[in-house]
Design an enzyme around this catalytic site. Structure first.
Site, short mmCIF file in Angstrom:
data_model
loop_
_atom_site.label_atom_id
_atom_site.label_comp_id
_atom_site.label_asym_id
_atom_site.label_seq_id
_atom_site.Cartn_x
_atom_site.Cartn_y
_atom_site.Cartn_z
N TRP A 102 30.64 24.66 31.13
CA TRP A 102 29.43 24.00 30.58
C TRP A 102 29.32 24.19 29.08
O TRP A 102 29.02 23.23 28.35
CB TRP A 102 28.18 24.47 31.32
CG TRP A 102 28.18 24.00 32.74
CD1 TRP A 102 28.30 24.77 33.85
CD2 TRP A 102 28.13 22.64 33.20
NE1 TRP A 102 28.31 23.97 34.98
CE2 TRP A 102 28.21 22.67 34.60
CE3 TRP A 102 28.04 21.40 32.56
CZ2 TRP A 102 28.19 21.50 35.38
CZ3 TRP A 102 28.01 20.24 33.33
CH2 TRP A 102 28.09 20.31 34.72
N ASP A 172 21.27 26.73 27.03
CA ASP A 172 21.32 25.96 28.28
C ASP A 172 21.08 26.97 29.40
O ASP A 172 21.94 27.80 29.67
CB ASP A 172 22.70 25.29 28.39
CG ASP A 172 22.90 24.57 29.72
OD1 ASP A 172 21.98 24.58 30.57
OD2 ASP A 172 23.99 23.98 29.90
N LYS A 196 18.99 23.32 40.04
CA LYS A 196 19.57 24.57 40.52
C LYS A 196 18.47 25.55 40.94
O LYS A 196 18.38 25.89 42.09
CB LYS A 196 20.49 25.16 39.47
CG LYS A 196 21.85 24.47 39.54
CD LYS A 196 22.49 24.17 38.25
CE LYS A 196 23.68 23.25 38.45
NZ LYS A 196 24.05 22.59 37.21
C1 PLP Z 1 24.65 21.87 36.29
C2 PLP Z 1 24.70 22.28 34.88
C3 PLP Z 1 24.65 21.34 33.83
C4 PLP Z 1 24.62 19.85 34.08
O1 PLP Z 1 23.39 19.49 34.58
P1 PLP Z 1 23.05 17.97 34.94
O2 PLP Z 1 21.57 18.07 35.17
O3 PLP Z 1 23.84 17.62 36.14
O4 PLP Z 1 23.39 17.14 33.76
C5 PLP Z 1 24.67 21.81 32.54
N1 PLP Z 1 24.73 23.12 32.27
C6 PLP Z 1 24.79 24.05 33.24
C7 PLP Z 1 24.84 25.50 32.87
C8 PLP Z 1 24.77 23.65 34.57
O5 PLP Z 1 24.82 24.57 35.54
#
Ligand code: PLP
Length: 361
Positions: A102, A172, A196
């Site tokens: 990521w 993030d 998540k």
């Molecule tokens: C799942 C995830 C993403 C991507 O998220 P989307 O909502 O599918 O764009 C980005 N960063 C991390 C750390 C993730 O776990």
């Protein structure tokens, strides 16, 4: 109804009581005679839900005055573009920690927008470790430092936060938001996709310091500017209503279960059960991640061979345990144990891991 044990990495499991509440109110929202997904986002019923959700997030995360909470579309992935578009001004450099899949995607998009400096790249350790927080030093002309608080695929998690002084720190937190207390005041911005830890996919949560969005360049198109959304309380365009409703209910569930501190305790206990089972397996299971950086949300492990991994995943599925296959990019196994995963499901997985290992001996 028999619910499976859900270890999927995302979308992932939601508390059963949240799903029941959605079901019971989907056609007739609390006696209004219509569904919230049929309601105007300018009406007072939705308005109440929207503002309550913002307030709950502020309360549970301890978000100080001077920050705005936004609900945007486009997933966390759109933030990989919006962050540099809004915060990386001309002549400056954006510092990134490339800690895995990521973090790497965030770097790739930022490079299309402006000048990027990779402060740390986990390549040499096959993305199995993170730098010490004290090693993260912004460059002289840094516009911001970007980190990924939890690498969902690699199973790495920051345990201490870098101090970047006057340089904005952006994180993030898609896969560990509200799994532990976070000193929000250390960050200029935090973002997370909902699916998540917080609810159904659709909304991306952005927590942003007001001076940061106020400085957004004026040449951005409307949607891509944080200013547009902050000035309109995320109601410039139609927000992802269903997802926000789900987030509202998950936040209430977190609050009822003791908030961020209680979630951290719960996550520590669940993850420790799994890491202990791995350590005590005499090498049958292996976790490739540096013990200092092991995630409490995504536990990565390998078995002695790919054949055994496939067998393990298949037998787990037969026992109602879903989602244990590692990400296709790295293989192996992964148990995602977000807030909503019940401790008893983790205990059942640990029991299965032990019996599977014994069976092969
Ligand atoms: C799942 C995830 C993403 C991507 O998220 P989307 O909502 O599918 O764009 C980005 N960063 C991390 C750390 C993730 O776990």
């Amino acid at each position: 109804m028999s619910r499976k044990m859900n270890f999927y990495a995302g979308p992932s499991t939601l508390p059963l009581e949240v799903l029941e509440e959605l079901k019971n109110n989907i056609a007739d929202y609390h006696g209004e005679g219509y569904s919230i997904v049929e309601a105007s986002h300018r009406g007072k019923v939705y308005d109440q839900l929207h503002n309550e959700t913002v307030d709950l997030l502020k309360e549970l995360m301890g978000i100080p005055e001077g920050y705005s909470v936004l609900f945007l579309g486009g997933g966390a992935t759109l933030q990989f573009s919006m962050v540099p578009m809004n915060i990386l001004s001309a002549g400056k450099t954006a510092d990134y920690v490339n800690s895995g899949a990521w973090g790497g995607k965030a770097v790739k998009d930022a490079k299309k927008v402006g000048k990027v400096n990779v402060l740390f790249d986990g390549k040499d350790s096959n993305y199995s470790s993170l730098p010490a927080a004290s090693e993260v030093k912004p460059s002289a002309d840094s516009a911001y430092v970007h980190i990924t608080s939890n690498e969902t695929i690699g199973g790495l998690q920051w345990k201490e936060w870098p101090s970047t002084g006057d340089t904005p720190l952006v994180a993030d937190m898609s896969s560990d938001i509200l799994s532990r207390p976070v000193p929000v005041e250390k960050f200029a911005m935090i973002y997370a996709g909902a699916q998540k830890n917080l609810g159904p996919a659709g909304a991306t949560i952005v927590i942003i310091r007001d001076d940061v969005w106020k400085n957004a360049p004026s040449d951005l198109t409307a949607y891509l500017s944080y200013k547009t959304h902050a000035e309109k309380n995320s109601l410039y365009n139609t927000p992802p209503v269903f997802s926000i409703w789900g987030i509202n209910l998950v936040l209430k569930w977190i609050k009822k279960h003791g908030g961020a501190e209680a979630m951290a305790e719960r996550a520590a206990k669940k993850s420790q059960l799994l890491y202990n089972a791995i350590e005590e397996s005499e090498g049958f299971y292996r976790c490739p991640v540096d013990p200092n950086n092991r995630s409490t949300m995504n536990v990565i492990f390998r078995l002695p061979s790919e054949e055994l991994e496939a067998k393990f995943i298949k037998e787990a599925e037969a026992r109602g345990m879903l989602g244990l296959k590692g990400h296709r990019d790295i293989g192996g196994c992964r148990a995602s144990i977000y807030n909503s995963v019940p401790p008893k499901d983790v205990e059942a997985l640990v029991e299965f891991m032990k019996s599977f290992a014994n069976q092969q001996a």
